[in-house]
Design a protein around this motif. Structure first.
Motif, PDB file in Angstrom:
ATOM      1  N   MET A   1     -10.520  -7.493  16.414  1.00 42.88           N
ATOM      2  CA  MET A   1      -9.713  -6.819  15.405  1.00 42.88           C
ATOM      3  C   MET A   1      -9.046  -7.856  14.498  1.00 42.88           C
ATOM      4  O   MET A   1      -8.595  -8.892  14.963  1.00 42.88           O
ATOM      5  N   ALA A   2      -8.966  -7.539  13.209  1.00 42.50           N
ATOM      6  CA  ALA A   2      -8.281  -8.417  12.270  1.00 42.50           C
ATOM      7  C   ALA A   2      -6.777  -8.340  12.495  1.00 42.50           C
ATOM      8  O   ALA A   2      -6.273  -7.433  13.135  1.00 42.50           O
ATOM      9  N   GLY A   3      -6.060  -9.333  11.967  1.00 45.76           N
ATOM     10  CA  GLY A   3      -4.606  -9.333  12.083  1.00 45.76           C
ATOM     11  C   GLY A   3      -3.982  -8.295  11.184  1.00 45.76           C
ATOM     12  O   GLY A   3      -4.673  -7.497  10.544  1.00 45.76           O
ATOM     13  N   PRO A   4      -2.643  -8.304  11.115  1.00 47.79           N
ATOM     14  CA  PRO A   4      -1.950  -7.315  10.287  1.00 47.79           C
ATOM     15  C   PRO A   4      -2.401  -7.378   8.833  1.00 47.79           C
ATOM     16  O   PRO A   4      -2.698  -8.451   8.305  1.00 47.79           O
ATOM     17  N   ARG A   5      -2.473  -6.218   8.188  1.00 48.36           N
ATOM     18  CA  ARG A   5      -2.828  -6.171   6.778  1.00 48.36           C
ATOM     19  C   ARG A   5      -1.845  -6.976   5.946  1.00 48.36           C
ATOM     20  O   ARG A   5      -0.665  -7.038   6.236  1.00 48.36           O
ATOM     21  N   ARG A   6      -2.342  -7.560   4.870  1.00 48.52           N
ATOM     22  CA  ARG A   6      -1.484  -8.309   3.958  1.00 48.52           C
ATOM     23  C   ARG A   6      -1.260  -7.565   2.656  1.00 48.52           C
ATOM     24  O   ARG A   6      -0.446  -7.990   1.827  1.00 48.52           O
ATOM     25  N   ASP A   7      -1.976  -6.468   2.446  1.00 50.63           N
ATOM     26  CA  ASP A   7      -1.791  -5.727   1.203  1.00 50.63           C
ATOM     27  C   ASP A   7      -0.487  -4.936   1.249  1.00 50.63           C
ATOM     28  O   ASP A   7       0.164  -4.838   2.290  1.00 50.63           O
ATOM     29  N   THR A   8      -0.114  -4.387   0.111  1.00 54.21           N
ATOM     30  CA  THR A   8       1.124  -3.586   0.026  1.00 54.21           C
ATOM     31  C   THR A   8       0.812  -2.125  -0.274  1.00 54.21           C
ATOM     32  O   THR A   8       1.648  -1.406  -0.795  1.00 54.21           O
ATOM     33  N   ARG A   9      -0.393  -1.684   0.058  1.00 49.46           N
ATOM     34  CA  ARG A   9      -0.787  -0.313  -0.276  1.00 49.46           C
ATOM     35  C   ARG A   9       0.165   0.702   0.330  1.00 49.46           C
ATOM     36  O   ARG A   9       0.487   0.648   1.506  1.00 49.46           O
ATOM     37  N   GLY A  10       0.586   1.624  -0.501  1.00 48.25           N
ATOM     38  CA  GLY A  10       1.495   2.675  -0.070  1.00 48.25           C
ATOM     39  C   GLY A  10       2.935   2.384  -0.410  1.00 48.25           C
ATOM     40  O   GLY A  10       3.749   3.317  -0.511  1.00 48.25           O
ATOM     41  N   ILE A  11       3.306   1.110  -0.585  1.00 48.15           N
ATOM     42  CA  ILE A  11       4.691   0.771  -0.911  1.00 48.15           C
ATOM     43  C   ILE A  11       4.862   0.850  -2.423  1.00 48.15           C
ATOM     44  O   ILE A  11       4.176   0.156  -3.177  1.00 48.15           O
ATOM     45  N   VAL A  12       5.767   1.695  -2.861  1.00 44.58           N
ATOM     46  CA  VAL A  12       6.038   1.832  -4.289  1.00 44.58           C
ATOM     47  C   VAL A  12       6.994   0.716  -4.700  1.00 44.58           C
ATOM     48  O   VAL A  12       8.073   0.572  -4.127  1.00 44.58           O
ATOM     49  N   ASP A  13       6.582  -0.081  -5.684  1.00 45.68           N
ATOM     50  CA  ASP A  13       7.360  -1.222  -6.172  1.00 45.68           C
ATOM     51  C   ASP A  13       7.697  -2.181  -5.030  1.00 45.68           C
ATOM     52  O   ASP A  13       8.870  -2.444  -4.712  1.00 45.68           O
ATOM     53  N   ALA A  14       6.643  -2.708  -4.417  1.00 42.29           N
ATOM     54  CA  ALA A  14       6.821  -3.610  -3.280  1.00 42.29           C
ATOM     55  C   ALA A  14       7.674  -4.834  -3.607  1.00 42.29           C
ATOM     56  O   ALA A  14       8.518  -5.228  -2.792  1.00 42.29           O
ATOM     57  N   PRO A  15       7.512  -5.483  -4.776  1.00 45.87           N
ATOM     58  CA  PRO A  15       8.358  -6.660  -5.055  1.00 45.87           C
ATOM     59  C   PRO A  15       9.849  -6.336  -5.017  1.00 45.87           C
ATOM     60  O   PRO A  15      10.651  -7.148  -4.537  1.00 45.87           O
ATOM     61  N   GLU A  16      10.220  -5.165  -5.495  1.00 51.71           N
ATOM     62  CA  GLU A  16      11.636  -4.776  -5.469  1.00 51.71           C
ATOM     63  C   GLU A  16      12.124  -4.594  -4.037  1.00 51.71           C
ATOM     64  O   GLU A  16      13.218  -5.024  -3.673  1.00 51.71           O
ATOM     65  N   LEU A  17      11.299  -3.961  -3.199  1.00 51.74           N
ATOM     66  CA  LEU A  17      11.680  -3.794  -1.788  1.00 51.74           C
ATOM     67  C   LEU A  17      11.836  -5.151  -1.108  1.00 51.74           C
ATOM     68  O   LEU A  17      12.837  -5.413  -0.421  1.00 51.74           O
ATOM     69  N   PHE A  18      10.868  -6.046  -1.302  1.00 49.92           N
ATOM     70  CA  PHE A  18      10.885  -7.334  -0.619  1.00 49.92           C
ATOM     71  C   PHE A  18      12.033  -8.220  -1.096  1.00 49.92           C
ATOM     72  O   PHE A  18      12.462  -9.120  -0.374  1.00 49.92           O
ATOM     73  N   ALA A  19      12.528  -7.968  -2.314  1.00 49.08           N
ATOM     74  CA  ALA A  19      13.663  -8.733  -2.822  1.00 49.08           C
ATOM     75  C   ALA A  19      14.978  -8.293  -2.168  1.00 49.08           C
ATOM     76  O   ALA A  19      15.959  -9.036  -2.199  1.00 49.08           O
ATOM     77  N   ARG A  20      14.970  -7.114  -1.552  1.00 53.01           N
ATOM     78  CA  ARG A  20      16.211  -6.555  -1.015  1.00 53.01           C
ATOM     79  C   ARG A  20      16.276  -6.553   0.513  1.00 53.01           C
ATOM     80  O   ARG A  20      17.356  -6.456   1.080  1.00 53.01           O
ATOM     81  N   VAL A  21      15.126  -6.584   1.159  1.00 54.26           N
ATOM     82  CA  VAL A  21      15.106  -6.535   2.621  1.00 54.26           C
ATOM     83  C   VAL A  21      14.190  -7.626   3.146  1.00 54.26           C
ATOM     84  O   VAL A  21      13.370  -8.183   2.413  1.00 54.26           O
TER      85      VAL A  21
END
Length: 282
Positions: A1-21
């Motif tokens: 099995m591959a490791g955890p996904r690296r994409d952000t599919r499903g997260i709306v405005d992922a850069p904004e989320l990652f900047a806050r948490v």
């Protein structure tokens, strides 16, 4: 099995989320990997409230949560069935979430008494579905300074104790859902049924029992995820971020009848049309 996904599919405005948490994905123990996508860990300490938005995957999640800090903090765990609509979570103050994202079809071996469709669109206390103790919550969530590796180990220990129970039908459902995710030529349930040599009704029963939604819903949701990522400029083969997306071509690539069909589906799911989502802010 591959490791955890690296994409952000499903997260709306992922850069904004990652900047806050603080958001991380971690890999589970080897015996759990056939059933789990990954663990996802979020910690936050916010001066101002923030609302995160997610277009849910066709996956069940088990979520351990702590809102607040200290003796008065609210600590609980729940099973989050597949969300049919945009999921919004308000975050404020300090908090922590330790989540388990199961592969589509991978949850039922841990809770074989019920079809997975029982949980679709619902969030129910974990103890109603799988045996859980206060000690489990304390081990997974830990004190504020708890090491991340210790929390991952606690998730492993809890899930290995809870199951899973071998089930060839679960394996079949997981393989079919993964095929839908990765094979763009699967645009209709009838094509998948023909390729598998079964009836569409048989596929629908399998998906209701093991995935929680029908195969058509899975097909459409994965296509919306790809459109969402393309709108944000992050998908393979897409233009650089900020470049204009050819929506008519994307609609054809994803199997929509025309651009208008894609726009309607995207708007109904995300809340804004794709051109507005892709438009850079001021």
């Amino acid at each position: 099995m591959a490791g955890p996904r690296r994409d952000t599919r499903g997260i709306v405005d992922a850069p904004e989320l990652f900047a806050r948490v603080r958001f991380r994905r971690r890999e589970p123990a080897p015996d759990l990997r056939p059933y789990l996508e990954h663990y996802w860990l979020i910690d936050w300490d916010l001066a101002q409230p923030y609302a995160s938005h997610v277009v849910p995957h066709p996956s069940v999640n088990v979520v351990f949560q702590r809102f607040g800090d200290g003796p008065g903090s609210a600590t609980f765990a729940e099973v989050a069935g597949i969300g049919l609509d945009l999921f919004t979570q308000k975050l404020e103050g300090r908090g922590r979430v330790c989540g388990v994202q199961f592969r589509p079809g991978g949850f039922r071996p841990f809770a074989p008494r019920w079809p997975v469709s029982r949980w679709t669109g619902r969030r129910v206390p974990l103890g109603e579905v799988m045996p859980t103790t206060d000690a489990d919550l304390a081990a997974v969530l830990g004190p504020a300074e708890a090491e991340e590796d210790a929390r991952v180990a606690a998730l492993d220990a809890y899930l290995l104790r809870a199951g899973p129970r071998p089930d060839p039908q679960a394996e079949h459902a997981m393989a079919l859902a993964d095929r839908i995710r990765t094979d763009r030529t699967i645009r209709r349930v009838t094509r998948l049924a023909e390729a598998e040599g079964v009836s569409a009704r048989s596929l629908q029963r399998l998906f209701a029992t093991y995935v929680g939604v029908g195969p058509k819903w899975v097909i459409l949701r994965y296509r919306i995820h790809e459109a969402l990522e393309r709108a944000a400029g992050g998908s393979e083969g897409s233009a650089e971020p900020g470049a204009e997306v050819d929506w008519a071509q994307l609609a054809a690539d994803l199997g929509y009848s025309d651009q208008a069909h894609l726009v309607r589906a995207f708007t109904a799911t995300v809340g804004v049309p794709p051109t507005a989502y892709a438009r850079p802010g001021p």
